[in-house]
Design a protein around this motif. Structure first.
Motif, PDB file in Angstrom:
ATOM      1  N   ALA A   1      -2.020   3.041   4.214  1.00  0.00           N
ATOM      2  CA  ALA A   1      -1.602   3.341   2.815  1.00  0.00           C
ATOM      3  C   ALA A   1      -0.637   2.496   2.231  1.00  0.00           C
ATOM      4  O   ALA A   1      -0.271   2.098   0.901  1.00  0.00           O
ATOM      5  CB  ALA A   1      -1.258   4.600   2.514  1.00  0.00           C
ATOM      6  N   ILE A   2       0.317   2.015   3.002  1.00  0.00           N
ATOM      7  CA  ILE A   2       1.516   1.066   2.851  1.00  0.00           C
ATOM      8  C   ILE A   2       1.151  -0.047   2.245  1.00  0.00           C
ATOM      9  O   ILE A   2       1.538  -0.599   1.025  1.00  0.00           O
ATOM     10  CB  ILE A   2       2.532   1.046   3.860  1.00  0.00           C
ATOM     11  N   GLU A   3       0.128  -0.800   2.707  1.00  0.00           N
ATOM     12  CA  GLU A   3      -0.641  -2.027   2.414  1.00  0.00           C
ATOM     13  C   GLU A   3      -1.387  -1.677   0.983  1.00  0.00           C
ATOM     14  O   GLU A   3      -1.122  -2.600   0.191  1.00  0.00           O
ATOM     15  CB  GLU A   3      -1.260  -2.543   3.289  1.00  0.00           C
ATOM     16  N   GLU A   4      -1.879  -0.742   1.112  1.00  0.00           N
ATOM     17  CA  GLU A   4      -2.832  -0.386  -0.270  1.00  0.00           C
ATOM     18  C   GLU A   4      -1.909  -0.370  -1.449  1.00  0.00           C
ATOM     19  O   GLU A   4      -2.119  -0.854  -2.671  1.00  0.00           O
ATOM     20  CB  GLU A   4      -3.609   0.698   0.048  1.00  0.00           C
ATOM     21  N   ALA A   5      -0.515   0.329  -1.143  1.00  0.00           N
ATOM     22  CA  ALA A   5       0.393   0.228  -2.232  1.00  0.00           C
ATOM     23  C   ALA A   5       0.809  -0.888  -2.878  1.00  0.00           C
ATOM     24  O   ALA A   5       0.972  -1.259  -3.896  1.00  0.00           O
ATOM     25  CB  ALA A   5       1.502   1.387  -1.904  1.00  0.00           C
ATOM     26  N   GLY A   6       1.068  -1.928  -1.818  1.00  0.00           N
ATOM     27  CA  GLY A   6       1.394  -3.296  -2.012  1.00  0.00           C
ATOM     28  C   GLY A   6       0.415  -3.955  -3.025  1.00  0.00           C
ATOM     29  O   GLY A   6       0.665  -4.661  -4.037  1.00  0.00           O
ATOM     30  N   ARG A   7      -0.867  -3.630  -2.643  1.00  0.00           N
ATOM     31  CA  ARG A   7      -1.872  -4.201  -3.120  1.00  0.00           C
ATOM     32  C   ARG A   7      -2.089  -3.752  -4.761  1.00  0.00           C
ATOM     33  O   ARG A   7      -2.486  -4.435  -5.692  1.00  0.00           O
ATOM     34  CB  ARG A   7      -3.258  -4.359  -2.679  1.00  0.00           C
ATOM     35  N   ASP A   8      -2.064  -2.244  -4.765  1.00  0.00           N
ATOM     36  CA  ASP A   8      -1.912  -1.656  -6.232  1.00  0.00           C
ATOM     37  C   ASP A   8      -0.664  -2.216  -6.988  1.00  0.00           C
ATOM     38  O   ASP A   8      -0.930  -2.240  -8.325  1.00  0.00           O
ATOM     39  CB  ASP A   8      -1.751  -0.332  -5.973  1.00  0.00           C
ATOM     40  N   LEU A   9       0.363  -2.634  -6.448  1.00  0.00           N
ATOM     41  CA  LEU A   9       1.453  -3.461  -7.363  1.00  0.00           C
ATOM     42  C   LEU A   9       1.196  -4.943  -7.505  1.00  0.00           C
ATOM     43  O   LEU A   9       2.158  -5.530  -7.789  1.00  0.00           O
ATOM     44  CB  LEU A   9       2.866  -3.054  -6.552  1.00  0.00           C
TER      45      LEU A   9
END
Length: 283
Positions: free
Chosen positions: A172-180
């Motif tokens: 989820a941390i990597e997904e948050a980075g892609r969402d940003l």
């Protein structure tokens, strides 16, 4: 009567179980440390043509560890090979581990099998195979053939270690980075890679130790280049020089120091964090 016998047997069994593991474990630990203790003791032996018998205590060997011809040159070669091979294995192994864990592609399982293969292949087979490959492609045996050979088996250890670290990360941390709006490269460099640093350090230490220690694969592919394990092997016929024992003892002490630091630093951080939380809650 049967109850008393059963109770006595249970107490005896419990006593044996309570003492057997510490006693047997301690005996095995001492058995493993005996060669190290021998090397450390004979590093203080008075120098002579051979180092097979104890002649007296001296600090001369530790004051001049390069006293034996060739010992420091071989150590320098092993250090250079270990550092270069570890760097190559870390870069390629980290990228491969991340790709195998995060991306699905054709022949993924076969690639994983081939990567783990050097871990199960006997050193004699791997060394002879690499020697045949180098001879067929016309590479001259020497420093770089050793580096390539060491990188092959070190990469497997790196991938195993890094994949174990990746398995503990929260996607989820990597997904948050892609969402940003972070690109895949930015997410890897700024989010994933910092979290992989403990695993990378552990893999690097393991790879360097395996490279510095290797003899069989090195002996097949080194040509005239002499590493520290080759120096020790040749010198063993007349008794390993006390200076070589000094190098071996120093490497062991450095490894122990690194392990102790690796255990103490996280413990101090946890203790500091606990104190900070305690002071925050009381205030």
């Amino acid at each position: 009567m049967a109850t008393n016998t059963h109770g006595t047997g249970a107490r005896i069994g419990a006593a044996i179980g309570r003492w057997a593991i510490p006693v047997l474990g301690g005996a095995a630990f001492l058995y493993l440390l005996l060669p190290i203790a021998y090397i450390f003791m004979f590093s203080f032996n008075e120098p002579a043509r051979t180092n097979l018998t104890w002649r007296g205590f001296t600090l001369e060997n530790w004051a001049n560890p390069c006293g034996a011809p060739g010992v420091c040159q071989s150590v320098g070669v092993s250090l250079q090979i270990g550092l270069v091979a570890t760097l190559i294995a870390l870069v390629l192994g980290t990228l491969l581990a991340y790709g195998l864990d995060r991306y699905a592609f054709k022949f993924r399982d076969a690639t994983g099998f081939l990567i783990y293969l050097p871990l199960t292949t006997p050193d004699v087979v791997l060394g002879a195979s690499l020697l045949a490959f180098f001879l067929n492609v016309g590479l001259e045996l020497g420093f770089w053939t050793i580096v390539i050979a060491h990188s092959v088996f070190c990469m497997s250890f790196v991938i195993v270690t890094i994949r174990a670290r990746i398995a503990t990360l929260n996607p989820a941390i990597e997904e948050a980075g892609r969402d940003l709006y972070g690109s895949p490269a930015q997410v890897f460099l700024r989010v994933t890679l910092p979290q992989l640093i403990p695993g990378i350090l552990a893999a690097g230490l393991l790879s360097f130790a395996m490279s510095f220690d290797d003899f069989i694969i090195t002996n097949f592919n080194s040509g005239t280049v002499e590493t520290f394990p080759k120096f020790v092997y040749v010198a063993a016929a007349r008794g390993i020089p006390a200076e070589a024992n000094v190098i071996g003892s120093a490497m062991f002490l450095i490894a122990v120091l690194v392990v102790v630091i690796g255990q103490v630093v996280p413990w101090l951080r946890k203790r500091r964090t606990a104190r900070a939380l305690a002071s925050t809650s009381t205030s």
